[in-house]
Each structure stands twice: as C-alpha cells, then as structure tokens.
Design a protein around this motif. Structure first.
Motif, short mmCIF file in Angstrom:
data_model
loop_
_atom_site.label_atom_id
_atom_site.label_comp_id
_atom_site.label_asym_id
_atom_site.label_seq_id
_atom_site.Cartn_x
_atom_site.Cartn_y
_atom_site.Cartn_z
N TYR A 258 0.83 -1.21 0.00
CA TYR A 258 0.00 0.00 0.00
C TYR A 258 0.86 1.26 0.00
O TYR A 258 0.67 2.17 -0.80
N GLU A 286 -6.99 1.92 -1.89
CA GLU A 286 -7.33 1.04 -0.77
C GLU A 286 -7.21 -0.43 -1.14
O GLU A 286 -7.07 -1.29 -0.26
N LYS A 289 -4.12 -2.36 0.12
CA LYS A 289 -4.03 -2.78 1.52
C LYS A 289 -4.30 -4.27 1.69
O LYS A 289 -3.87 -4.88 2.67
N SER A 290 -5.01 -4.83 0.76
CA SER A 290 -5.33 -6.27 0.85
C SER A 290 -4.32 -7.15 0.11
O SER A 290 -4.44 -8.37 0.11
N GLU A 292 -0.88 -8.94 -0.30
CA GLU A 292 0.20 -9.43 0.58
C GLU A 292 1.56 -9.25 -0.11
O GLU A 292 1.74 -9.69 -1.25
#
Length: 355
Positions: A258, A286, A289-290, A292
């Motif tokens: 992110y 956003e 942010k998910s 990895e």
C-alpha cells in the motif's frame, strides 16, 4: 729418638704436599662430539666454579689442567650444556645434544629462527592459541585484525570465497599483489586449504631486510606457516568441536504494497494535472491494503546459519621417528538460502631419522 720422630714427621708433610701438588695439577684430556658423532669445534670446557677454561680444537679434542676435583662443564651454542665428573679420570668422552627451540619464543624468518628481541626486521607473529580461539574454516579469516599492516578482505560473500591478503597495501596496479606463501619451507599458491587446527605459528615478513632471502618473490611480503609436528613421548590425542550460529544483524527497511503504491502515485502525478497514475485512480489505492507483499531480504537472508567444526589430532613418536596426523571437518549452512560449505582436511607430518 726424638730427632728421628721429627724427621719422620717432616717427611710425611713433604709427601702430603707433593701429593696435593700432583692432585691440583691433574690433567684431563677429552673429546666433544654431537649426537651424530661429528666433532664439535670451539666448544667451551670449563672447570666448574673456577675461571679455568679450555676450547676444543678442529677434531673436538681438548686438554685442561684442573685445580681440584671439580667437574667439567661443556657448553656450545645451540646445544645443551653438559656436566661431566672428573674424579679419578684422566680422559673423558662427551656427547652434546641439540637444544630444542620452542616456537613461541622464536620467529621463523626463512633462513633460520631468531628470538624476537634480537630481530631487527618487521615481523608479525600469530601462534596456535590465537588461531585456535577463532572458530573459522579458513586460516586467512583467523588472521583478520590480528596483524598490523596486514589487510585481509573477502572477494565475495559465499562461505568458500577466496580471501585476499595484502601486506602493507598493494604495490602494483597491473600485477598480482599477493604475498609469497611458505608452508613448512615449501612455497605454495594459497593457505586456504590448510586447517586452522593444524597450524603451530604464522610469521609475516613485511620489510626488505627480512624478505631478502626470497628475492623478487618476496616483494609483496612473505607469509611463513609452520604446521604442528610430533614430539618425542607417548601418543597424544586431541579432539575439539564447536558449533555456531549466524544471522543477519540488520536488514534494510522496506515498504508494504500500500505505501509503495501510494509513493509511486505521488511520483507519477507530481507536477501534472492528470487524475490517474501508473497505479490507477487515487480512489482505488485502498485495494493495495489487501495485497500481501514479499520481503525478499527476509526470504533470502532470513535463515539462521549454522556452523559445525570438528578436528582430531594424534601425535607422538620416539627419538628417531616423530609423527603428527590430523583430520578436520567443517560443515556450514550459510544465511543465504541455497548457500552452504563443507570441507574435509587430512594432514600427516612425519619426521624420521633413517640412518
């Protein structure tokens, strides 16, 4: 009767004085030889407790007039001093033995051994105890930081990488600046294949006066390695083992997906009127942010490396035959994934007096 008694006493007194004079003027002849049966020329023969001294000739013979029953003390440089009784003797035969020199008291300089206090050249020494206290697989690594004027660097990060040694820096821009390596009197290309546990001492010759014996080959310095030898006596078995861990002490801090995308968005839109960047619309940040992320440093260098070292040494011998046999094993699992190192060393040194 009285006169005869007085004459008898005077005769006894004269006889005793004569015998004492003969005793004090006792002459002893002898021969001094070394352990190989060769005559020792110039050996000092001294009547113990007096200043009465004689010197052996070209055949090792000597003649000395004694002043009493004092023993003779025979000495020569490099040989053990021997004391011989002269009571009731007119001839003696003396054999001098070589005096063993301890490496920790001497410095090997190519053409012999001298005491450090008598040495005028620039020589640095490291003994077996200093090397053994550092559990490393390479002898060169054990010398790091122990010798003034000797720079030691590793060519790469792999555990079996060559180690470069420079004595007082490099002297040439185009030629090889490596020093001359001498192991037990023989020149070799490298000392990396010698086990640290088999080394008795390392002497580094750093100036022209101490390297003159080697000529141009010693222009970059000379590193003289002396390996362990057997000693007269019962067999001795030494075993050492060590286990160590290696881990990265500090990694570079990195961004998560992110923050990295946000940083790239700011770089892509700086100074422009565009509402999009290489990473899409601002409203879609956003999504990162998910995602990895992967810390490649941790995946490559995050492993805890392990190092196992074992060495066993058997030494001993008799007066005519001395032996030293050693085996060492090094097994290292390095910090980088897929990097490892394994080495086995076998060393045998035999000193025999055949005839």
């Amino acid at each position: 009767m009285f006169g005869n008694s007085k004459i008898f006493r005077l005769a006894l007194l004269a006889l005793s004085v004569l015998l004492a004079g003969n005793l004090s003027a006792q002459t002893v002849k002898g021969t001094v030889k070394d352990s190989g049966g060769e005559p020792v020329i110039g050996a000092t023969v001294q009547e113990q407790g007096t200043k009465n001294v004689a010197v052996t000739d070209l055949d090792g013979n000597f003649t000395i007039k004694l002043t009493g029953d004092n023993p003779l003390q025979i000495s020569y440089i490099g040989m053990k001093t021997t004391t011989v009784s002269t009571k009731g003797k007119t001839t003696v035969a003396v054999t001098l033995e070589d005096e063993a020199t301890a490496l920790d008291d001497l410095v090997v300089i190519g053409y012999g051994s001298v005491r450090k206090r008598d040495l005028t050249g620039a020589v640095t020494s490291v003994n077996a105890e200093q090397i053994g206290n550092t559990p490393v697989a390479n002898v060169s690594e054990a010398l790091t930081g122990k010798m003034a004027g000797v720079n030691i660097t590793t060519t790469e990060g792999s555990p079996d990488a060559d180690v470069k040694i420079r004595v007082r820096g490099g002297g040439s821009l185009s030629q090889d600046n490596s020093p001359l390596y001498i192991v037990d009197g023989f020149p070799v290309e490298s000392i990396s294949d010698i086990s640290p546990s088999e080394i008795e001492s390392i002497d580094v010759l750093k100036d022209a006066s101490s390297t003159a014996i080697y000529g141009a080959r010693g222009a970059n310095g000379v590193i003289i390695v002396t390996t362990k030898s057997g000693h007269e006596g019962k067999p001795q078995v030494n075993f050492n083992a060590s286990h160590g861990w290696k881990k990265v002490t500090k990694l570079i801090d990195v961004m998560d997906p992110y923050n990295y995308a946000y940083y790239q968005y700011e770089l892509g839109t700086a100074g422009t009127s565009s509402t999009t960047s290489d990473y899409g619309n601002y409203d879609d940040l956003e999504i990162w942010k998910s995602v990895e992320g992967n810390d490649w440093q941790d995946q490559m260098f995050g492993r805890t490396g392990q190092q196992n070292m074992y060495n066993v040494n058997v030494s001993g011998g008799s007066k005519d035959l001395k032996y030293n046999i050693g085996y060492s094993h090094t097994d290292e699992e390095s910090i980088m994934v897929g990097s490892g190192y394994s080495k086995n060393n076998v060393n045998a040194k035999l000193n025999a007096k055949l005839t």
